[in-house]
Design an enzyme around this catalytic site. Structure first.
Site, PDB file in Angstrom:
ATOM      1  N   GLU A  81       5.458  21.154  55.449  1.00  0.00           N
ATOM      2  CA  GLU A  81       5.507  19.692  55.570  1.00  0.00           C
ATOM      3  C   GLU A  81       6.943  19.181  55.617  1.00  0.00           C
ATOM      4  O   GLU A  81       7.254  18.239  56.343  1.00  0.00           O
ATOM      5  CB  GLU A  81       4.728  19.053  54.413  1.00  0.00           C
ATOM      6  CG  GLU A  81       3.235  19.304  54.564  1.00  0.00           C
ATOM      7  CD  GLU A  81       2.440  19.111  53.289  1.00  0.00           C
ATOM      8  OE1 GLU A  81       2.059  17.981  53.008  1.00  0.00           O
ATOM      9  OE2 GLU A  81       2.204  20.108  52.572  1.00  0.00           O
ATOM     10  N   ASN A 138      10.555  14.713  48.501  1.00  0.00           N
ATOM     11  CA  ASN A 138       9.159  14.438  48.142  1.00  0.00           C
ATOM     12  C   ASN A 138       9.182  14.040  46.665  1.00  0.00           C
ATOM     13  O   ASN A 138       9.216  14.897  45.785  1.00  0.00           O
ATOM     14  CB  ASN A 138       8.305  15.686  48.379  1.00  0.00           C
ATOM     15  CG  ASN A 138       6.843  15.452  48.044  1.00  0.00           C
ATOM     16  OD1 ASN A 138       6.474  14.386  47.532  1.00  0.00           O
ATOM     17  ND2 ASN A 138       6.018  16.435  48.314  1.00  0.00           N
ATOM     18  N   HIS A 179      -2.800  14.577  53.940  1.00  0.00           N
ATOM     19  CA  HIS A 179      -2.316  15.872  54.435  1.00  0.00           C
ATOM     20  C   HIS A 179      -1.961  15.785  55.926  1.00  0.00           C
ATOM     21  O   HIS A 179      -1.919  16.812  56.614  1.00  0.00           O
ATOM     22  CB  HIS A 179      -3.384  16.991  54.302  1.00  0.00           C
ATOM     23  CG  HIS A 179      -3.618  17.500  52.912  1.00  0.00           C
ATOM     24  ND1 HIS A 179      -4.845  17.993  52.514  1.00  0.00           N
ATOM     25  CD2 HIS A 179      -2.815  17.605  51.839  1.00  0.00           C
ATOM     26  CE1 HIS A 179      -4.780  18.393  51.255  1.00  0.00           C
ATOM     27  NE2 HIS A 179      -3.559  18.155  50.809  1.00  0.00           N
ATOM     28  N   ARG A 183     -10.690  18.440  42.016  1.00  0.00           N
ATOM     29  CA  ARG A 183     -11.450  17.276  42.513  1.00  0.00           C
ATOM     30  C   ARG A 183     -12.815  17.720  43.014  1.00  0.00           C
ATOM     31  O   ARG A 183     -12.939  18.771  43.646  1.00  0.00           O
ATOM     32  CB  ARG A 183     -10.704  16.600  43.664  1.00  0.00           C
ATOM     33  CG  ARG A 183      -9.396  15.985  43.278  1.00  0.00           C
ATOM     34  CD  ARG A 183      -8.844  15.146  44.444  1.00  0.00           C
ATOM     35  NE  ARG A 183      -7.450  14.855  44.251  1.00  0.00           N
ATOM     36  CZ  ARG A 183      -6.461  15.255  45.064  1.00  0.00           C
ATOM     37  NH1 ARG A 183      -6.733  15.937  46.160  1.00  0.00           N
ATOM     38  NH2 ARG A 183      -5.213  14.944  44.788  1.00  0.00           N
TER      39      ARG A 183
END
Ligand code: ADP
Length: 338
Positions: free
Chosen positions: A325, A6, A148, A209
């Protein structure tokens, strides 16, 4: 062995899995990365034996409308990921740097791209289109993509094991609640709606956010508040959400605080989550389970309880599932390469 990468703009996360069992053999995080090629050379010098790798999986943030599944990376795939840079200006170039650097060290094994957006490519047009002039979609690709996806897919697959029912027979609502927050409505195993949009800014309240706000606020801030476009961008992405309200983005600190602002932040955060769950209950015919994941979703019983308060009458199961993930990427890589 399978290596999962990643690659961010200033960090590289890696995990190595044993091919047969997908057991984690090694993992790490390199921070303050200035040059991806150098960082990978450092990994090769003493940390990862690239000779032993069977394949490499790369997390790629934006696959646009081009990728609904993981793909073997070739020159055309690289060009496509590059062409999507305007939609993910920070992420896709960093992901590509990771791909180039890894290909350089391991040119003869398959490299697979797994996209954060791919799971949501099953979302129907009436959900992914914005009520804006068609031309913006056709010329500038303005639509909702969702993110996601790898996490929503992973926890949904785990739920299918727990509930002992095939994923394609399950209706689920998944809540990924970490620094980034998104919800997904899953019908018969497929994403049919998700809360993040063209960018990860849309939807729920997050660490820094804002999530969804009246879009007219942007023009108002520029016209009346003296904000420039980059300042608005930074304000909404980096200075809002929990941080904007509580002065702190870490949920543990907020929950430990006794300040009014912290309490308001928690109320706003869970109110918006609850409304999202309600909306997804309305579009799914039935819900087999509501799933919490991500750092907050997995660890904070208080946030889970506040989110579910009042929903007891709907009688669906609530599951807490730790997301993984990297393992989901390794599963895809294994499936494609063996
Ligand atoms: P990211 O989205 O960056 O991967 P994580 O999924 O790790 O982030 O989530 C980070 C968030 O999880 C932080 O707000 C952190 O405070 C929160 N968190 C972790 N453990 C707990 C806990 N025990 N209680 C409440 N919040 C927690």
């Amino acid at each position: 062995m399978i290596l999962v990468i990643n690659a961010g703009s200033s960090s590289i996360k890696y995990k190595i899995f044993e091919l047969k069992t997908l057991r984690v053999i090694q993992q790490g995080l390199i921070e303050e990365v200035k040059n991806h090629h150098q960082a990978f050379k450092d990994l090769q010098d003493g940390i990862i034996d690239f000779e032993k790798l069977r394949a490499i999986g790369h997390r790629v943030v934006h696959g646009g409308e081009h990728f609904s599944e993981p793909v073997l990376i070739d020159a055309k795939v690289i060009e496509t990921i590059k062409s999507l840079t305007p939609l993910a200006p920070l992420h896709n170039p960093a992901n590509l740097e990771g791909i180039y650097a890894a290909q350089n060290l391991a040119p003869n094994i398959p490299h697979i791209a797994v996209f954060d957006t791919a799971f949501h490519q099953s979302v129907p047009p009436y959900s992914y289109r914005y009520p804006l002039p068609n031309e913006l979609y056709e010329r500038l690709h303005v639509r909702r993509y969702g993110f996601h996806g790898t996490s929503h897919h992973y926890v949904a697959s785990e739920a299918s094991k727990i509930l002992q029912k095939p994923l394609k027979e399950l209706n689920l609502i998944t809540l990924h609640i970490g620094n980034g927050v998104s919800a997904c409505a899953i019908e018969k195993g497929k994403s049919i709606d998700t809360s993040m949009g063209m960018t990860p800014l849309e939807g729920l309240m997050m660490g820094t956010r804002s999530g969804s706000i009246d879009p007219a606020i942007v023009a108002y801030l520029m016209r009346e508040g003296g904000y420039g476009i980059d300042e608005v961008d930074t304000l909404l992405n980096k200075k809002s959400g929990l941080l904007g309200i509580a002065g702190e983005s870490d949920m543990r600190t907020i929950l430990a605080s006794k300040s009014q602002e912290a309490s308001l932040a928690v109320d706003m955060f869970t109110h918006r989550l609850k409304k999202q769950v309600g909306a997804y209950m309305a579009i799914l015919e039935s819900v087999d389970a509501l799933i919490f994941t991500g750092g907050i979703g997995e660890n904070s019983e208080q946030i889970r309880t506040l989110t579910c308060k009042g929903l007891e009458k709907f009688h669906f199961k609530t599951l807490v599932i730790a997301t993984d993930e990297e393992l989901q990427i390794a599963l895809h890589v294994k499936e494609l390469c063996t």
